[in-house]
Motif scaffolding. Structure first.
Motif, PDB file in Angstrom:
ATOM      1  N   GLY A  79       0.768  -1.244   0.016  1.00  0.00           N
ATOM      2  CA  GLY A  79       0.222  -0.057   0.088  1.00  0.00           C
ATOM      3  C   GLY A  79       0.842   1.341   0.258  1.00  0.00           C
ATOM      4  O   GLY A  79       0.326   2.324  -0.191  1.00  0.00           O
ATOM      5  N   GLY A  80       2.172   1.125   0.124  1.00  0.00           N
ATOM      6  CA  GLY A  80       2.952   2.269   0.066  1.00  0.00           C
ATOM      7  C   GLY A  80       3.159   2.886  -1.238  1.00  0.00           C
ATOM      8  O   GLY A  80       2.975   2.061  -2.374  1.00  0.00           O
ATOM      9  N   ASN A  81       3.537   4.107  -1.333  1.00  0.00           N
ATOM     10  CA  ASN A  81       3.606   4.603  -2.909  1.00  0.00           C
ATOM     11  C   ASN A  81       5.008   4.272  -3.199  1.00  0.00           C
ATOM     12  O   ASN A  81       6.027   4.174  -2.605  1.00  0.00           O
ATOM     13  N   ALA A  82       4.891   4.262  -4.734  1.00  0.00           N
ATOM     14  CA  ALA A  82       6.074   4.020  -5.593  1.00  0.00           C
ATOM     15  C   ALA A  82       6.073   4.678  -6.671  1.00  0.00           C
ATOM     16  O   ALA A  82       4.897   5.033  -7.158  1.00  0.00           O
ATOM     17  N   ALA A  83       7.202   5.206  -7.219  1.00  0.00           N
ATOM     18  CA  ALA A  83       7.267   5.735  -8.506  1.00  0.00           C
ATOM     19  C   ALA A  83       8.276   5.096  -9.437  1.00  0.00           C
ATOM     20  O   ALA A  83       9.323   4.844  -8.705  1.00  0.00           O
ATOM     21  N   ILE A  84       7.899   4.818 -10.500  1.00  0.00           N
ATOM     22  CA  ILE A  84       8.839   4.334 -11.604  1.00  0.00           C
ATOM     23  C   ILE A  84       9.079   5.444 -12.529  1.00  0.00           C
ATOM     24  O   ILE A  84       8.205   5.709 -13.219  1.00  0.00           O
ATOM     25  N   LYS A 108      16.342  -2.221 -15.087  1.00  0.00           N
ATOM     26  CA  LYS A 108      17.127  -2.481 -16.587  1.00  0.00           C
ATOM     27  C   LYS A 108      16.365  -3.632 -17.156  1.00  0.00           C
ATOM     28  O   LYS A 108      16.262  -4.754 -16.774  1.00  0.00           O
ATOM     29  N   ILE A 109      15.734  -3.280 -18.455  1.00  0.00           N
ATOM     30  CA  ILE A 109      15.079  -4.132 -19.136  1.00  0.00           C
ATOM     31  C   ILE A 109      16.030  -4.772 -19.811  1.00  0.00           C
ATOM     32  O   ILE A 109      16.925  -4.049 -20.998  1.00  0.00           O
ATOM     33  N   LEU A 163      10.526   4.223 -25.556  1.00  0.00           N
ATOM     34  CA  LEU A 163       9.825   4.521 -24.101  1.00  0.00           C
ATOM     35  C   LEU A 163       8.421   3.873 -24.045  1.00  0.00           C
ATOM     36  O   LEU A 163       8.170   3.280 -23.093  1.00  0.00           O
ATOM     37  N   ALA A 164       7.502   3.841 -25.056  1.00  0.00           N
ATOM     38  CA  ALA A 164       6.269   3.214 -25.001  1.00  0.00           C
ATOM     39  C   ALA A 164       6.466   1.648 -24.596  1.00  0.00           C
ATOM     40  O   ALA A 164       5.749   1.137 -23.882  1.00  0.00           O
ATOM     41  N   SER A 165       7.733   1.152 -25.175  1.00  0.00           N
ATOM     42  CA  SER A 165       7.613  -0.401 -25.123  1.00  0.00           C
ATOM     43  C   SER A 165       8.201  -0.696 -23.716  1.00  0.00           C
ATOM     44  O   SER A 165       7.861  -1.679 -22.853  1.00  0.00           O
ATOM     45  N   ALA A 166       9.074   0.343 -23.189  1.00  0.00           N
ATOM     46  CA  ALA A 166       9.573   0.178 -21.693  1.00  0.00           C
ATOM     47  C   ALA A 166       8.476   0.236 -20.777  1.00  0.00           C
ATOM     48  O   ALA A 166       8.203  -0.655 -19.733  1.00  0.00           O
ATOM     49  N   VAL A 167       7.722   1.093 -20.891  1.00  0.00           N
ATOM     50  CA  VAL A 167       6.470   1.471 -20.156  1.00  0.00           C
ATOM     51  C   VAL A 167       5.511   0.300 -20.217  1.00  0.00           C
ATOM     52  O   VAL A 167       5.184  -0.260 -19.128  1.00  0.00           O
ATOM     53  N   GLN A 168       5.306  -0.122 -21.300  1.00  0.00           N
ATOM     54  CA  GLN A 168       4.476  -1.416 -21.455  1.00  0.00           C
ATOM     55  C   GLN A 168       4.868  -2.628 -20.764  1.00  0.00           C
ATOM     56  O   GLN A 168       4.295  -3.487 -20.126  1.00  0.00           O
ATOM     57  N   ILE A 169       6.116  -2.812 -20.885  1.00  0.00           N
ATOM     58  CA  ILE A 169       6.652  -4.189 -20.183  1.00  0.00           C
ATOM     59  C   ILE A 169       6.363  -3.845 -18.751  1.00  0.00           C
ATOM     60  O   ILE A 169       6.222  -4.994 -17.935  1.00  0.00           O
ATOM     61  N   ILE A 170       6.970  -2.886 -18.097  1.00  0.00           N
ATOM     62  CA  ILE A 170       6.833  -2.511 -16.755  1.00  0.00           C
ATOM     63  C   ILE A 170       5.449  -2.612 -16.126  1.00  0.00           C
ATOM     64  O   ILE A 170       5.268  -3.419 -15.072  1.00  0.00           O
ATOM     65  N   CYS A 171       4.545  -2.098 -16.865  1.00  0.00           N
ATOM     66  CA  CYS A 171       3.216  -2.157 -16.639  1.00  0.00           C
ATOM     67  C   CYS A 171       2.666  -3.518 -16.662  1.00  0.00           C
ATOM     68  O   CYS A 171       1.936  -4.051 -15.795  1.00  0.00           O
ATOM     69  N   TYR A 172       3.011  -4.185 -17.418  1.00  0.00           N
ATOM     70  CA  TYR A 172       2.706  -5.806 -17.542  1.00  0.00           C
ATOM     71  C   TYR A 172       3.033  -6.378 -16.326  1.00  0.00           C
ATOM     72  O   TYR A 172       2.503  -7.383 -15.803  1.00  0.00           O
ATOM     73  N   GLU A 173       4.336  -6.260 -15.997  1.00  0.00           N
ATOM     74  CA  GLU A 173       5.097  -6.880 -14.846  1.00  0.00           C
ATOM     75  C   GLU A 173       4.190  -6.576 -13.658  1.00  0.00           C
ATOM     76  O   GLU A 173       4.081  -7.331 -12.714  1.00  0.00           O
ATOM     77  N   LEU A 174       3.887  -5.172 -13.440  1.00  0.00           N
ATOM     78  CA  LEU A 174       3.020  -4.658 -12.158  1.00  0.00           C
ATOM     79  C   LEU A 174       1.709  -5.358 -12.138  1.00  0.00           C
ATOM     80  O   LEU A 174       1.260  -5.912 -11.215  1.00  0.00           O
ATOM     81  N   LEU A 175       1.191  -5.639 -13.305  1.00  0.00           N
ATOM     82  CA  LEU A 175      -0.126  -6.220 -13.339  1.00  0.00           C
ATOM     83  C   LEU A 175      -0.279  -7.683 -12.916  1.00  0.00           C
ATOM     84  O   LEU A 175      -0.808  -8.142 -12.159  1.00  0.00           O
ATOM     85  N   LEU A 176       0.871  -8.272 -13.480  1.00  0.00           N
ATOM     86  CA  LEU A 176       0.786  -9.867 -13.047  1.00  0.00           C
ATOM     87  C   LEU A 176       1.419  -9.939 -11.710  1.00  0.00           C
ATOM     88  O   LEU A 176       0.773 -10.876 -11.146  1.00  0.00           O
ATOM     89  N   GLN A 177       2.044  -9.133 -11.084  1.00  0.00           N
ATOM     90  CA  GLN A 177       2.507  -9.127  -9.682  1.00  0.00           C
ATOM     91  C   GLN A 177       1.150  -8.943  -8.812  1.00  0.00           C
ATOM     92  O   GLN A 177       0.926  -9.440  -8.008  1.00  0.00           O
ATOM     93  N   SER A 178       0.456  -7.697  -9.275  1.00  0.00           N
ATOM     94  CA  SER A 178      -0.715  -7.437  -8.558  1.00  0.00           C
ATOM     95  C   SER A 178      -1.787  -8.639  -8.466  1.00  0.00           C
ATOM     96  O   SER A 178      -2.405  -8.956  -7.413  1.00  0.00           O
TER      97      SER A 178
END
Length: 168
Positions: free
Chosen positions: A23-28, A50-51, A62-77
């Protein structure tokens, strides 16, 4: 600063660390496509993400990098919700509080003669890297700030006694 090695994490490890904030805040923060993050911007972070990419073409847009990280965050959630994981850890302190700690630490190090502003030798950068990697909670921050305050108080008392002695 770029000559100092930074702690590197892969996208999945980053997502796991974010999930553990409970529940803590994080910024990527993503860097500019042409130059990445500045040294000052990197210094504010806890780690470098590092991707992994093709060795012959190692940069992503940039768009590809953001998409990869968002996907990993979604999977983890989804994993966290499904397993009902709960980390019973106090909230990680804010970057603002970390900046206050760094200023307090610098003042104390100068006061005890450990740090010379005219010859810094990357000391403060290394200290930032160390404590950013630790992801301090409020209790740990209080311990460090209390120690620094006690050190400053002892130094002040010692200097006061020396002045009194010099006047005699």
């Amino acid at each position: 600063i770029r000559s100092l090695p930074w702690p590197m994490v892969a996208p999945r490890e980053c997502a796991e660390k974010v999930a553990k904030l409970n529940g803590g805040n994080a910024a990527i923060v993503f860097g500019r496509e042409n130059s990445g993050l500045s040294n000052e911007e990197m210094e504010l972070g806890n780690m470098v993400l590092k991707i992994p990419a093709n060795i012959n073409y190692s940069s992503l847009n940039l768009a590809s990098a953001v998409q990869i990280i968002c996907y990993e965050l979604l999977l983890q959630s989804q994993i966290s919700r499904g397993a009902n994981l709960s980390v019973d850890k106090e909230k990680v302190v804010t970057q603002e509080k970390m900046e206050q700690l760094y200023r307090h630490m610098e003042e104390t190090m100068i006061g005890v003669g450990f740090y010379d502003r005219d010859n810094p030798r990357k000391l403060l950068h290394r200290i930032r890297r160390l404590f950013n990697r630790a992801l301090l909670d409020e209790s740990e921050l209080s311990i460090l700030r209390g120690f620094l305050s006690a050190t400053q108080e002892k130094l002040k008392n010692k200097m006061s006694k020396e002045r009194k002695y010099d006047k005699q």
